[in-house]
Design an enzyme around this catalytic site. Structure first.
Site, short mmCIF file in Angstrom:
data_model
loop_
_atom_site.label_atom_id
_atom_site.label_comp_id
_atom_site.label_asym_id
_atom_site.label_seq_id
_atom_site.Cartn_x
_atom_site.Cartn_y
_atom_site.Cartn_z
N CYS A 1 0.84 -22.24 27.90
CA CYS A 1 -0.60 -22.04 27.92
C CYS A 1 -1.19 -23.39 27.56
O CYS A 1 -0.57 -24.41 27.84
CB CYS A 1 -1.05 -20.93 26.98
SG CYS A 1 -0.69 -21.26 25.26
N LYS B 1 5.48 -9.43 -5.92
CA LYS B 1 5.26 -7.98 -5.91
C LYS B 1 6.51 -7.20 -6.27
O LYS B 1 6.43 -6.14 -6.91
CB LYS B 1 4.79 -7.55 -4.52
CG LYS B 1 3.38 -7.94 -4.22
CD LYS B 1 3.09 -7.50 -2.81
CE LYS B 1 1.63 -7.38 -2.58
NZ LYS B 1 1.37 -6.93 -1.21
N ASP C 1 10.37 -7.31 -1.23
CA ASP C 1 9.05 -7.80 -0.81
C ASP C 1 9.01 -9.28 -1.14
O ASP C 1 9.34 -9.67 -2.26
CB ASP C 1 7.94 -7.04 -1.56
CG ASP C 1 6.57 -7.23 -0.90
OD1 ASP C 1 6.20 -8.39 -0.61
OD2 ASP C 1 5.87 -6.23 -0.66
N GLY D 1 0.81 -1.22 0.00
CA GLY D 1 0.00 0.00 0.00
C GLY D 1 0.83 1.26 0.00
O GLY D 1 0.64 2.16 -0.82
N CYS E 1 -4.36 -4.29 8.44
CA CYS E 1 -5.34 -3.84 7.46
C CYS E 1 -6.26 -4.98 7.07
O CYS E 1 -7.43 -4.75 6.75
CB CYS E 1 -4.63 -3.26 6.23
SG CYS E 1 -3.73 -1.75 6.63
#
Lengths: 375, 79
Positions: free
Chosen positions: A333, A93, A69, A48, A201
């Site tokens: 956990c 990309k 990327d 973006g 996002c």
């Protein structure tokens, strides 16, 4: 501010014609354009923010651009990543970005790297550039970029977006500025925030246009640093609310010494931790502290003897390690993810001896203590 | 009175971008704000960076002067 880059060789007629609108701008002119041609910028992320940054830096004639990327173009990217085209779906990309840059401006050199940025390659990838643009989408990588650039003495143009909002800043390191003015991402967000505090996002959405607006601002910051024009966002953070189209700024100075326990350097996501099996833990039970970060209802079903039972949410509010004894710590956990989150937070507070229990309480119940309730 | 300035998720949770709060320390100011605006603001503030005169506030017990402005910046990383 003094220009970051020296004036490069004279420009030929093609270049002069192409960049004529820059040449006419006071503060840029022929000298500024020759600095741009001589500059080398590394853009981390072709998404973006990366899209407008790459296009505008290429348009501006930045002589040498590296884009890194590891991802491929996805349909949902095309809502905002205007560098890529529908026909590029599935393509790396970095390659798609390089193609767009070359189409726009064949005069510059673009080096695409199809790779993740990590501890092993970060210095090699970032070195040798004049500045770095942080167009990534997660805190771990942002800290990796910011910490490394601070070490290398390189400026970082940084921004983050979510929904209608953005934060933008230019971090200048020593020795480019004096120590009392040198800032990095750590002065704004000293500690890795927990994942649930930073929706991505893809969780929360983003206005496509916002990435264009903010990425363009980032390109402008780079151009100002390179040419010495104007006044970059140094010592301040720009807060942009595109819903109301209002911008505010807050000052940013280096954080006070001792503001937080010294935060160790980030590794790229996911954080790597040592693992300890239930058998190994049982064998050295007295030598380590166990922290069980499940909920009280789960604790009631059974604990490892002597474990500290503290729910994850509470651990994540800790700002120091005072609640824990010194020494090696094993975090568990039910299966692992919550323990990992807790350990990440404890590491950011400075804990240096952490491991995760492999397979969590499910594995412990299976292999060591079947008397505990399975759930 | 000191002023709290909220950004992004903090402004949403507080329902405002800025407000004056009568308090003489950072933690007192935050408590008063949370009292007024509820647990959603508490959650955002727990993870936000607080800046006073541009400096990160590590020790929330620190004092606040009448003309201080405390900025509340939630972290986000999208790009």
């Amino acid at each position: 501010m003094k220009p970051l880059v020296e004036i490069g060789p004279e420009l030929d007629a093609d270049a002069l014609a192409r960049y004529s609108r820059h040449l006419l701008v006071p503060g840029i002119g022929i000298e500024g354009q020759r600095r741009l041609a001589n500059a080398s910028v590394c853009v981390v992320g072709a998404g973006g923010l990366g899209s407008p940054v790459l296009l505008y830096l290429a348009a501006a004639g930045v002589g040498s651009i590296t884009v890194i990327d590891h991802d491929v173009v996805d349909l949902s990217n095309l809502q905002r990543q205007v560098l890529h085209r529908t026909q590029d779906l599935g393509e790396p990309k970095a390659l798609s970005a390089a193609r767009a840059v070359v189409d726009l401006n064949p005069l510059i050199k673009i080096t695409p790297l199809i790779s993740e940025l990590n501890d092993d390659n970060v210095v090699d990838v970032l070195s040798g550039h004049d500045l770095v643009i942080d167009g990534t989408d997660n805190f771990a990588t942002r800290y990796l970029v910011g910490d490394t650039c601070a070490d290398l003495g390189m400026p970082v143009v940084w921004a983050a977006v979510l929904r209608f909002d953005a934060q933008i800043a230019t971090f200048m390191p020593e020795p480019l500025v004096a120590a009392e003015d040198a800032t990095s991402l750590r002065d704004l967000f000293p500690m890795l925030p927990p994942p649930e505090a930073t929706p991505s996002c893809s969780d929360a959405g983003v206005l496509g246009m916002l990435t264009g607006q903010v990425g363009s601002i980032m390109a402008g910051e780079a151009i100002k640093l390179i040419t010495g024009a104007g006044e970059p966002l140094v010592g301040r953070v720009l807060l942009l609310d595109s819903a109301s189209m209002r911008m505010r700024e807050v000052p940013l100075r280096p954080r006070p010494v001792g503001a937080v326990a010294s935060a160790p350097k980030a590794t790229s996501a996911p954080e790597r931790f040592d693992a300890i099996t239930p058998a190994e833990l049982a064998a050295q039970r007295d030598a380590v502290t166990v922290l069980d970060v499940r909920e009280p209802g789960e604790h009631a079903l059974g604990l490892i003897d002597g474990a500290h039972a503290i729910p994850l949410d509470e651990v994540l509010t800790w700002e120091d390690l005072g609640a824990l004894p010194d020494g090696p710590l094993v975090v568990t956990c039910k299966l692992g993810p919550r323990a990992r989150r807790a350990a990440t937070h404890l590491r950011s507070l400075g804990h240096a001896d952490l491991s995760l229990l492999s397979g969590g309480m499910v594995a412990w119940t299976e292999e060591i203590d079947p008397s505990l309730i399975r759930y | 009175m000191p002023t709290l300035r909220y950004f992004a998720a903090a402004a949403e949770a507080a329902g405002t971008e800025r407000e004056e709060i009568s308090a003489d320390s950072v933690s007192a100011a935050l408590e008063a704000a949370i009292e007024a605006h509820g647990p959603k603001l508490a959650h955002v503030i727990a993870h936000s960076s607080l800046l006073l005169k541009g400096q990160y506030v590590g020790d929330r017990s620190m004092g606040l002067a009448a003309d201080d402005v405390l900025d509340v910046l939630p972290p986000f990383a999208g790009g």
